[in-house]
Design a protein around this motif. Structure first.
Motif, PDB file in Angstrom:
ATOM      1  N   ALA A 125      42.442  43.479  43.208  1.00 58.09           N
ATOM      2  CA  ALA A 125      43.533  44.937  44.650  1.00 58.09           C
ATOM      3  C   ALA A 125      44.019  43.616  45.493  1.00 58.09           C
ATOM      4  N   SER A 126      44.167  42.445  45.332  1.00 59.19           N
ATOM      5  CA  SER A 126      44.498  41.484  46.503  1.00 59.19           C
ATOM      6  C   SER A 126      46.282  41.382  46.247  1.00 59.19           C
ATOM      7  N   SER A 127      46.651  41.371  45.242  1.00 64.54           N
ATOM      8  CA  SER A 127      47.852  41.358  44.295  1.00 64.54           C
ATOM      9  C   SER A 127      47.892  42.264  42.758  1.00 64.54           C
ATOM     10  N   GLY A 128      49.737  41.850  42.403  1.00 64.88           N
ATOM     11  CA  GLY A 128      50.271  43.039  41.760  1.00 64.88           C
ATOM     12  C   GLY A 128      49.382  44.548  41.022  1.00 64.88           C
ATOM     13  N   ILE A 129      48.851  44.352  39.889  1.00 67.69           N
ATOM     14  CA  ILE A 129      48.839  45.735  39.534  1.00 67.69           C
ATOM     15  C   ILE A 129      47.062  46.146  40.118  1.00 67.69           C
ATOM     16  N   GLY A 130      46.295  45.611  40.346  1.00 65.44           N
ATOM     17  CA  GLY A 130      45.120  45.973  40.921  1.00 65.44           C
ATOM     18  C   GLY A 130      45.696  46.891  42.853  1.00 65.44           C
TER      19      GLY A 130
ATOM     20  N   ALA B 297      38.309  41.299  46.161  1.00 65.33           N
ATOM     21  CA  ALA B 297      39.266  40.247  45.617  1.00 65.33           C
ATOM     22  C   ALA B 297      38.789  39.088  46.674  1.00 65.33           C
ATOM     23  N   ARG B 298      38.897  38.132  45.495  1.00 70.47           N
ATOM     24  CA  ARG B 298      39.028  36.801  46.611  1.00 70.47           C
ATOM     25  C   ARG B 298      39.380  37.025  48.182  1.00 70.47           C
ATOM     26  N   ARG B 299      40.608  37.204  48.069  1.00 72.62           N
ATOM     27  CA  ARG B 299      41.854  36.689  49.510  1.00 72.62           C
ATOM     28  C   ARG B 299      41.202  37.885  50.105  1.00 72.62           C
ATOM     29  N   GLU B 300      40.386  37.668  51.226  1.00 74.88           N
ATOM     30  CA  GLU B 300      40.215  39.197  52.482  1.00 74.88           C
ATOM     31  C   GLU B 300      41.552  39.724  52.706  1.00 74.88           C
TER      32      GLU B 300
ATOM     33  N   LEU C  87      35.196  39.977  47.407  1.00 76.33           N
ATOM     34  CA  LEU C  87      33.809  39.792  46.197  1.00 76.33           C
ATOM     35  C   LEU C  87      34.880  38.727  45.523  1.00 76.33           C
ATOM     36  N   ASP C  88      33.802  38.079  44.603  1.00 76.99           N
ATOM     37  CA  ASP C  88      34.883  37.391  43.647  1.00 76.99           C
ATOM     38  C   ASP C  88      33.557  37.903  42.146  1.00 76.99           C
ATOM     39  N   VAL C  89      34.065  38.081  41.459  1.00 80.16           N
ATOM     40  CA  VAL C  89      33.745  39.225  40.489  1.00 80.16           C
ATOM     41  C   VAL C  89      32.665  38.362  39.206  1.00 80.16           C
TER      42      VAL C  89
ATOM     43  N   ASN D 140      38.199  47.667  35.983  1.00 78.40           N
ATOM     44  CA  ASN D 140      38.014  46.311  35.950  1.00 78.40           C
ATOM     45  C   ASN D 140      39.613  46.118  35.983  1.00 78.40           C
ATOM     46  N   ASN D 141      39.812  45.275  36.594  1.00 78.55           N
ATOM     47  CA  ASN D 141      40.926  44.239  36.392  1.00 78.55           C
ATOM     48  C   ASN D 141      41.574  43.350  37.082  1.00 78.55           C
ATOM     49  N   ALA D 142      40.562  42.880  37.757  1.00 81.46           N
ATOM     50  CA  ALA D 142      40.880  41.163  38.297  1.00 81.46           C
ATOM     51  C   ALA D 142      40.474  40.253  36.696  1.00 81.46           C
TER      52      ALA D 142
ATOM     53  N   GLY E  97      43.741  31.056  24.350  1.00 80.67           N
ATOM     54  CA  GLY E  97      42.509  31.091  25.470  1.00 80.67           C
ATOM     55  C   GLY E  97      42.126  32.186  26.051  1.00 80.67           C
ATOM     56  N   TYR E  98      43.672  32.857  26.383  1.00 84.68           N
ATOM     57  CA  TYR E  98      43.848  33.832  26.967  1.00 84.68           C
ATOM     58  C   TYR E  98      43.012  34.937  26.223  1.00 84.68           C
ATOM     59  N   VAL E  99      44.272  35.458  25.280  1.00 85.29           N
ATOM     60  CA  VAL E  99      43.833  35.673  23.840  1.00 85.29           C
ATOM     61  C   VAL E  99      42.649  35.848  23.787  1.00 85.29           C
TER      62      VAL E  99
ATOM     63  N   LYS F 199      55.873  42.092  34.845  1.00 81.75           N
ATOM     64  CA  LYS F 199      56.548  40.957  36.498  1.00 81.75           C
ATOM     65  C   LYS F 199      55.555  40.996  37.127  1.00 81.75           C
ATOM     66  N   THR F 200      54.899  40.391  37.730  1.00 84.87           N
ATOM     67  CA  THR F 200      53.684  40.540  38.686  1.00 84.87           C
ATOM     68  C   THR F 200      54.070  39.600  39.722  1.00 84.87           C
ATOM     69  N   GLU F 201      54.282  39.669  40.833  1.00 85.16           N
ATOM     70  CA  GLU F 201      54.411  37.931  41.890  1.00 85.16           C
ATOM     71  C   GLU F 201      53.407  36.694  41.362  1.00 85.16           C
TER      72      GLU F 201
HETATM   73  P1  NDP Z   1      47.785  38.748  39.091  1.00 80.34           P
HETATM   74  O1  NDP Z   1      47.256  37.685  39.054  1.00 80.34           O
HETATM   75  O2  NDP Z   1      48.590  39.539  40.491  1.00 80.34           O
HETATM   76  O3  NDP Z   1      46.017  39.165  40.502  1.00 80.34           O
HETATM   77  C1  NDP Z   1      45.108  39.110  39.110  1.00 80.34           C
HETATM   78  C2  NDP Z   1      44.000  39.698  40.504  1.00 80.34           C
HETATM   79  O4  NDP Z   1      42.905  38.965  40.228  1.00 80.34           O
HETATM   80  C3  NDP Z   1      44.386  39.162  42.289  1.00 80.34           C
HETATM   81  O5  NDP Z   1      44.201  40.225  42.395  1.00 80.34           O
HETATM   82  C4  NDP Z   1      43.259  37.953  42.311  1.00 80.34           C
HETATM   83  O6  NDP Z   1      42.893  38.248  43.751  1.00 80.34           O
HETATM   84  C5  NDP Z   1      42.455  39.039  41.383  1.00 80.34           C
HETATM   85  N1  NDP Z   1      41.453  37.873  40.971  1.00 80.34           N
HETATM   86  C6  NDP Z   1      41.452  36.643  39.838  1.00 80.34           C
HETATM   87  N2  NDP Z   1      40.048  35.910  40.545  1.00 80.34           N
HETATM   88  C7  NDP Z   1      39.093  36.466  40.803  1.00 80.34           C
HETATM   89  C8  NDP Z   1      37.561  36.699  41.019  1.00 80.34           C
HETATM   90  N3  NDP Z   1      36.941  35.433  40.783  1.00 80.34           N
HETATM   91  N4  NDP Z   1      37.117  37.376  41.702  1.00 80.34           N
HETATM   92  C9  NDP Z   1      37.596  38.411  42.193  1.00 80.34           C
HETATM   93  N5  NDP Z   1      39.105  38.483  41.304  1.00 80.34           N
HETATM   94  C10 NDP Z   1      39.757  37.672  40.929  1.00 80.34           C
HETATM   95  O7  NDP Z   1      47.551  39.417  38.143  1.00 80.34           O
HETATM   96  P2  NDP Z   1      48.283  40.895  37.650  1.00 80.34           P
HETATM   97  O8  NDP Z   1      48.345  41.799  38.297  1.00 80.34           O
HETATM   98  O9  NDP Z   1      49.949  40.887  36.955  1.00 80.34           O
HETATM   99  O10 NDP Z   1      47.155  41.196  36.409  1.00 80.34           O
HETATM  100  C11 NDP Z   1      46.184  41.697  36.907  1.00 80.34           C
HETATM  101  C12 NDP Z   1      45.211  42.275  34.925  1.00 80.34           C
HETATM  102  O11 NDP Z   1      46.827  42.757  34.296  1.00 80.34           O
HETATM  103  C13 NDP Z   1      44.884  40.979  34.646  1.00 80.34           C
HETATM  104  O12 NDP Z   1      43.372  41.125  34.321  1.00 80.34           O
HETATM  105  C14 NDP Z   1      45.281  40.425  33.620  1.00 80.34           C
HETATM  106  O13 NDP Z   1      44.701  39.223  32.657  1.00 80.34           O
HETATM  107  C15 NDP Z   1      46.186  42.004  33.298  1.00 80.34           C
HETATM  108  N6  NDP Z   1      47.612  42.092  32.519  1.00 80.34           N
HETATM  109  C16 NDP Z   1      48.363  41.370  33.369  1.00 80.34           C
HETATM  110  C17 NDP Z   1      49.531  41.581  32.740  1.00 80.34           C
HETATM  111  C18 NDP Z   1      51.024  40.987  33.165  1.00 80.34           C
HETATM  112  O14 NDP Z   1      51.883  40.857  31.917  1.00 80.34           O
HETATM  113  N7  NDP Z   1      51.288  40.560  34.682  1.00 80.34           N
HETATM  114  C19 NDP Z   1      49.762  41.956  31.076  1.00 80.34           C
HETATM  115  C20 NDP Z   1      48.554  42.586  30.800  1.00 80.34           C
HETATM  116  C21 NDP Z   1      47.072  42.529  30.973  1.00 80.34           C
HETATM  117  P3  NDP Z   1      42.293  37.068  44.160  1.00 80.34           P
HETATM  118  O15 NDP Z   1      42.891  35.764  43.869  1.00 80.34           O
HETATM  119  O16 NDP Z   1      42.547  37.862  45.501  1.00 80.34           O
HETATM  120  O17 NDP Z   1      40.905  36.845  43.794  1.00 80.34           O
END
Ligand code: NDP
Length: 254
Positions: free
Chosen positions: A14-19, A37-40, A62-64, A85-87, A151-153, A186-188
């Protein structure tokens, strides 16, 4: 402490993007949102912002991939109604011939084992209430491959199979399993993380695409699916920008 009667939603990553966008929208929908998320610092700032706006929000680092930490987090919750489950994410875009096994391992650890950890740890709480919801954020990469993406796929295919299998195994319990599979968003940070900070390479992913999806677009689909009546299970929702017909067919203007 969650106010009596308020449903709880846990959002990983939840620290960035979709979460982060999902945490905002679920808070707006009346959930007490636990941002993890890891970045408190980042989740604490977002939780403070949501709380100031009159919502219920709590940040928990939290590191998942750390099972003991996930278990400790889960045991501290009074209840859990929704788990998102977004991480996750991608590392590298190398062909199979030269991909780094360490990247593959890391992607499996976060996207697959991380989702397994949180789902296992929170399933008892999700099952204990009137109706729990597990959301698994896969990707269109979980449904079809593309060159340089193996790898991602592979990790996202595995994550999708986790969701599908769980749905079969827990049918009859009051828990639904929803898979959301976005295309290009398009997330940051997503593409920058994939290319290890190379912002030029990251920008090329979205080059010439008029309107990639935004984090809010995806959060909107998650929130819609979660807020359907409990007997309605949106098994799978694939969402792409209009300019993307498949993982490999994207309309770009010069
Ligand atoms: P971001 O890189 O913005 O977000 C990824 C998030 O995952 C961050 O908040 C990060 O937080 C967290 N994260 C990474 N590793 C860990 C860990 N070990 N424990 C806990 N949290 C973790 O990407 P998006 O928002 O774009 O993506 C979110 C999800 O959507 C992902 O699962 C991605 O695969 C999926 N997705 C994204 C797409 C895209 O085009 N952007 C398309 C389809 C799916 P922190 O580093 O603080 O831990």
């Amino acid at each position: 402490m969650t106010a009596v009667g308020t449903p709880v939603a846990v959002v990983t990553g939840a620290s960035s993007g979709i979460g982060a966008a999902t945490a905002r929208q679920l808070a707006g929908a009346g959930y007490h949102v636990f941002l993890t998320a890891r970045r408190e610092d980042r989740i604490a700032a977002l939780a403070a912002e949501l709380t100031a706006a009159g919502h219920q929000a709590t940040a928990r680092a939290l590191d998942v991939t750390d099972r003991a930490a996930v278990d400790a987090f889960a045991s501290g919750l009074d209840r859990c109604d929704v788990l998102v489950n977004n991480a996750g994410g991608a590392l590298g875009a190398d062909p199979v011939a030269t991909g780094d096994p360490a990247d593959w391992r890391r992607m499996f650890e976060v996207n697959v084992i991380g989702t397994l950890h949180t789902t296992q740890a929170l399933l008892p709480a999700l099952t204990a209430g009137d109706g729990g919801t597990v959301v698994v954020l896969t990707s269109t990469a979980g449904h079809a491959t593309y060159e340089g993406g193996a790898g991602y796929v592979a990790a996202k295919h595995a994550e999708r199979v986790l969701a599908e299998t769980l749905r079969l195994e827990i049918v009859g319990t009051p828990v639904r399993v929803i898979e959301i599979a976005p295309g290009m968003v398009k997330t940051e940070e997503f593409a920058t993380t994939r290319f290890r900070g190379d912002t030029e390479k990251a920008a090329k992913i979205y080059a010439g695409v008029a309107e990639p999806l935004t984090a809010d677009d995806v959060a909107d689909t998650i929130t819609w699916a979660v807020t359907r009546p409990p007997h309605v299970n949106v098994d799978l929702l694939v969402v792409r920008p209009r300019a993307q017909a498949s993982n490999t067919k994207v309309h770009r203007t010069p």
